[in-house]
Write a protein that holds these residues in place. Structure first.
Motif, PDB file in Angstrom:
ATOM      1  N   THR A 227      36.131  47.557  48.748  1.00  0.00           N
ATOM      2  CA  THR A 227      37.594  47.093  48.587  1.00  0.00           C
ATOM      3  C   THR A 227      37.496  45.653  48.631  1.00  0.00           C
ATOM      4  OG1 THR A 227      37.580  47.351  50.945  1.00  0.00           O
ATOM      5  CG2 THR A 227      38.666  48.935  49.603  1.00  0.00           C
ATOM      6  N   LYS A 228      36.402  44.985  48.591  1.00  0.00           N
ATOM      7  CA  LYS A 228      36.443  43.482  48.730  1.00  0.00           C
ATOM      8  C   LYS A 228      37.267  42.920  47.568  1.00  0.00           C
ATOM      9  CE  LYS A 228      31.765  43.028  50.484  1.00  0.00           C
ATOM     10  NZ  LYS A 228      30.322  43.186  50.247  1.00  0.00           N
ATOM     11  N   LEU A 232      40.155  39.033  47.671  1.00  0.00           N
ATOM     12  CA  LEU A 232      40.324  38.079  46.748  1.00  0.00           C
ATOM     13  C   LEU A 232      41.660  37.289  46.896  1.00  0.00           C
ATOM     14  CD1 LEU A 232      38.150  37.204  44.653  1.00  0.00           C
ATOM     15  CD2 LEU A 232      39.794  38.323  42.764  1.00  0.00           C
ATOM     16  N   SER A 233      42.867  38.157  47.232  1.00  0.00           N
ATOM     17  CA  SER A 233      43.851  37.505  47.237  1.00  0.00           C
ATOM     18  C   SER A 233      43.928  36.729  48.491  1.00  0.00           C
ATOM     19  CB  SER A 233      45.159  38.565  47.354  1.00  0.00           C
ATOM     20  OG  SER A 233      44.790  39.269  48.509  1.00  0.00           O
ATOM     21  N   VAL A 234      43.434  37.183  49.536  1.00  0.00           N
ATOM     22  CA  VAL A 234      43.564  35.996  50.672  1.00  0.00           C
ATOM     23  C   VAL A 234      42.463  34.697  50.324  1.00  0.00           C
ATOM     24  CG1 VAL A 234      42.695  36.185  53.077  1.00  0.00           C
ATOM     25  CG2 VAL A 234      43.531  38.293  52.173  1.00  0.00           C
ATOM     26  N   VAL A 235      41.441  34.851  49.788  1.00  0.00           N
ATOM     27  CA  VAL A 235      40.830  33.912  49.536  1.00  0.00           C
ATOM     28  C   VAL A 235      41.578  32.748  48.583  1.00  0.00           C
ATOM     29  CG1 VAL A 235      38.703  32.880  48.492  1.00  0.00           C
ATOM     30  CG2 VAL A 235      38.648  34.935  49.699  1.00  0.00           C
ATOM     31  N   LEU A 236      42.173  33.465  47.380  1.00  0.00           N
ATOM     32  CA  LEU A 236      42.976  32.649  46.592  1.00  0.00           C
ATOM     33  C   LEU A 236      44.066  31.936  47.321  1.00  0.00           C
ATOM     34  CD1 LEU A 236      42.866  35.093  43.287  1.00  0.00           C
ATOM     35  CD2 LEU A 236      41.400  32.762  43.377  1.00  0.00           C
ATOM     36  N   GLY A 276      51.624  31.900  38.769  1.00  0.00           N
ATOM     37  CA  GLY A 276      51.898  33.270  38.088  1.00  0.00           C
ATOM     38  C   GLY A 276      50.610  34.081  37.570  1.00  0.00           C
ATOM     39  N   GLY A 277      49.838  33.530  37.061  1.00  0.00           N
ATOM     40  CA  GLY A 277      48.483  33.944  36.953  1.00  0.00           C
ATOM     41  C   GLY A 277      47.803  34.598  37.891  1.00  0.00           C
ATOM     42  N   ILE A 278      47.507  34.233  38.917  1.00  0.00           N
ATOM     43  CA  ILE A 278      46.997  34.633  39.996  1.00  0.00           C
ATOM     44  C   ILE A 278      47.740  36.007  40.485  1.00  0.00           C
ATOM     45  CG2 ILE A 278      46.337  34.111  42.578  1.00  0.00           C
ATOM     46  CD1 ILE A 278      45.678  31.186  41.651  1.00  0.00           C
ATOM     47  N   GLN A 279      48.904  35.590  40.752  1.00  0.00           N
ATOM     48  CA  GLN A 279      49.756  36.952  41.032  1.00  0.00           C
ATOM     49  C   GLN A 279      49.634  38.112  40.362  1.00  0.00           C
ATOM     50  OE1 GLN A 279      53.787  35.091  41.295  1.00  0.00           O
ATOM     51  NE2 GLN A 279      53.795  35.280  43.628  1.00  0.00           N
ATOM     52  N   PHE A 280      49.526  38.009  38.952  1.00  0.00           N
ATOM     53  CA  PHE A 280      49.381  39.050  38.164  1.00  0.00           C
ATOM     54  C   PHE A 280      47.896  39.541  38.383  1.00  0.00           C
ATOM     55  CE2 PHE A 280      52.883  37.848  35.416  1.00  0.00           C
ATOM     56  CZ  PHE A 280      53.218  39.169  35.370  1.00  0.00           C
ATOM     57  N   MET A 282      46.085  39.534  41.339  1.00  0.00           N
ATOM     58  CA  MET A 282      46.069  40.320  42.302  1.00  0.00           C
ATOM     59  C   MET A 282      46.987  41.508  42.369  1.00  0.00           C
ATOM     60  SD  MET A 282      44.099  38.571  43.732  1.00  0.00           S
ATOM     61  CE  MET A 282      43.999  39.954  44.782  1.00  0.00           C
ATOM     62  N   MET A 283      48.141  41.633  41.521  1.00  0.00           N
ATOM     63  CA  MET A 283      49.064  42.695  41.448  1.00  0.00           C
ATOM     64  C   MET A 283      48.128  43.745  40.737  1.00  0.00           C
ATOM     65  SD  MET A 283      52.604  41.343  40.918  1.00  0.00           S
ATOM     66  CE  MET A 283      53.125  42.011  39.305  1.00  0.00           C
ATOM     67  N   GLY A 284      47.282  43.441  39.720  1.00  0.00           N
ATOM     68  CA  GLY A 284      46.553  44.254  38.899  1.00  0.00           C
ATOM     69  C   GLY A 284      45.330  45.040  39.856  1.00  0.00           C
ATOM     70  N   ILE A 285      44.679  43.977  40.720  1.00  0.00           N
ATOM     71  CA  ILE A 285      43.839  44.787  41.582  1.00  0.00           C
ATOM     72  C   ILE A 285      44.497  45.714  42.513  1.00  0.00           C
ATOM     73  CG2 ILE A 285      42.122  44.233  43.549  1.00  0.00           C
ATOM     74  CD1 ILE A 285      41.630  41.308  41.848  1.00  0.00           C
ATOM     75  N   ILE A 286      45.524  45.219  43.270  1.00  0.00           N
ATOM     76  CA  ILE A 286      46.215  46.184  44.174  1.00  0.00           C
ATOM     77  C   ILE A 286      46.703  47.378  43.403  1.00  0.00           C
ATOM     78  CG2 ILE A 286      48.349  46.632  45.743  1.00  0.00           C
ATOM     79  CD1 ILE A 286      47.998  43.261  46.105  1.00  0.00           C
ATOM     80  N   GLY A 287      47.153  47.343  42.233  1.00  0.00           N
ATOM     81  CA  GLY A 287      47.572  48.214  41.280  1.00  0.00           C
ATOM     82  C   GLY A 287      46.302  49.381  41.332  1.00  0.00           C
ATOM     83  N   ILE A 288      45.226  49.106  40.919  1.00  0.00           N
ATOM     84  CA  ILE A 288      44.182  49.644  40.406  1.00  0.00           C
ATOM     85  C   ILE A 288      43.731  50.640  41.678  1.00  0.00           C
ATOM     86  CG2 ILE A 288      41.613  49.831  40.178  1.00  0.00           C
ATOM     87  CD1 ILE A 288      42.086  47.437  38.560  1.00  0.00           C
TER      88      ILE A 288
END
Ligand code: UDP
Ligand code: MG
Length: 324
Positions: A227-228, A232-236, A276-280, A282-288
């Protein structure tokens, strides 16, 4: 250590392998002839060519051939699972149908098992004939998965391996629908050993692993073992926060200490694009991960069987016992 003996099961997933199967079965038969009891279990993974017909023919020719046919293409990993579910041997060896995994290596693997190893992985030596793209993507993948997860996957460890009955039984307890067997087996432990082999060319037909299937396998491998990426979102986020502090200080400095106060359009646009890029991502990762949770919660069967000769072969074995 006790010498192990008993029935040997060979599990072969096959998707459109009509030309390879007869050659594979005859080579397996000659390799396995010295062993007392064995079965060759072939899983037809929704083939659209004559694989099923070839299997019916082979099963009437050879006593050892058993087959299962899926109702559609469920994928290589699902076919392997079906093999583990239905194999009856004291050890199970899985290999590809295209003869890239040389059956002649099997006696060496069995010898290791007899010595007491529970998992014998056949590790592919680097194959210079493979397309550069495939070699590179596979080596990056193994490096990446080692970096982001706790599984120590060895490069070249594909799905050519021997498993002892107790490993197969443990594996059957895992109910997850998304399977990444090579990671799972490495994670399970037991006494593992390895033998190296030089991969052969595919005997006939084309590779059934399209780039899309490889990509899916890779994402599945990563997301089922770690789940690492979610961290990534926290680090970013921290990175962005630091950046905002510095940028804010700079803006304030310009406003109060320089005459140059025309605020830049560029910086605003840059920030919007960046965030915007970073949010997308992260949303992608959470979505997966969310999608995976959704899949698992449904507890759907990994595969559906539409035809098989398992029952016939079991009956014939029983009749033999009865007549004795
Ligand atoms: N395979 C399968 N279902 C699929 C794709 C592949 O059962 O959807 C089987 C295929 O028949 C073969 C093995 O998995 O026995 C490995 O596939 P392939 O040789 O095409 O992969 P590659 O060696 O090119 O990575
Ligand atoms: Mg192959």
């Amino acid at each position: 250590m006790n010498q192990r003996t008993g029935k040997i099961s060979i599990v072969v997933p096959a998707h459109n392998e009509e030309e390879n199967l007869p050659v594979l079965v005859s080579r397996l038969e000659s390799v396995l002839a010295p062993y007392r009891e064995f079965e060759i279990l072939i899983i037809d993974d929704g083939s659209t060519d004559d694989t099923l017909y070839v299997l019916q023919q082979l099963s009437s020719l050879y006593d050892s051939v058993r087959y299962l046919s899926f109702s559609r293409n469920f994928g290589h990993q699902a076919a392997l699972r079906a093999g583990f579910d239905h194999a009856t041997g004291s050890c199970v060896i899985c290999l590809d149908a295209d003869l890239q995994h040389p059956p002649e290596l099997i006696p060496t693997m069995i010898a290791q098992w007899e010595e007491g190893y529970d998992v014998v992985c056949a590790i592919r030596k680097a194959d210079p004939t493979l397309p550069l793209m495939k070699r590179k993507t596979s080596s990056w993948f193994y490096r990446f998965i080692r970096a982001v997860s706790d599984v120590n996957l060895e490069e070249g460890a594909a799905d050519f391996r021997l498993l002892d009955r107790k490993v197969v039984d443990s594996l059957k307890q895992y109910k997850e629908t998304d399977l990444f067997l090579r990671g799972m087996i490495s994670w399970m432990g037991f006494r593992q050993s390895r033998v190296e082999y030089q991969p052969a060319q595919r005997y006939a037909g084309k590779s059934k692993y399209s780039f899309r299937k490889m990509f899916n396998l890779a994402t599945m491998g990563i997301t089922s073992f770690t789940t690492k990426p979610l961290y990534l979102s926290v680090v970013l986020g921290f990175g962005m926060f630091l950046f905002a502090l510095l940028f804010g200080a700079e803006v304030l400095y310009e406003k109060y200490f320089t005459a140059n106060t025309v605020s830049g359009w560029t910086s605003i646009v840059l920030l919007i694009v960046l965030i915007g890029g970073i949010q997308f991502i992260m949303m992608g990762i959470i979505g997966i991960y969310l999608g995976k949770a959704f899949q698992e919660v449904k507890h759907r069967p990994t595969y559906l069987v539409h035809e098989s000769n398992l029952a016939e072969k079991v009956v014939s074995v029983e009749t033999v016992a009865w007549n004795r």
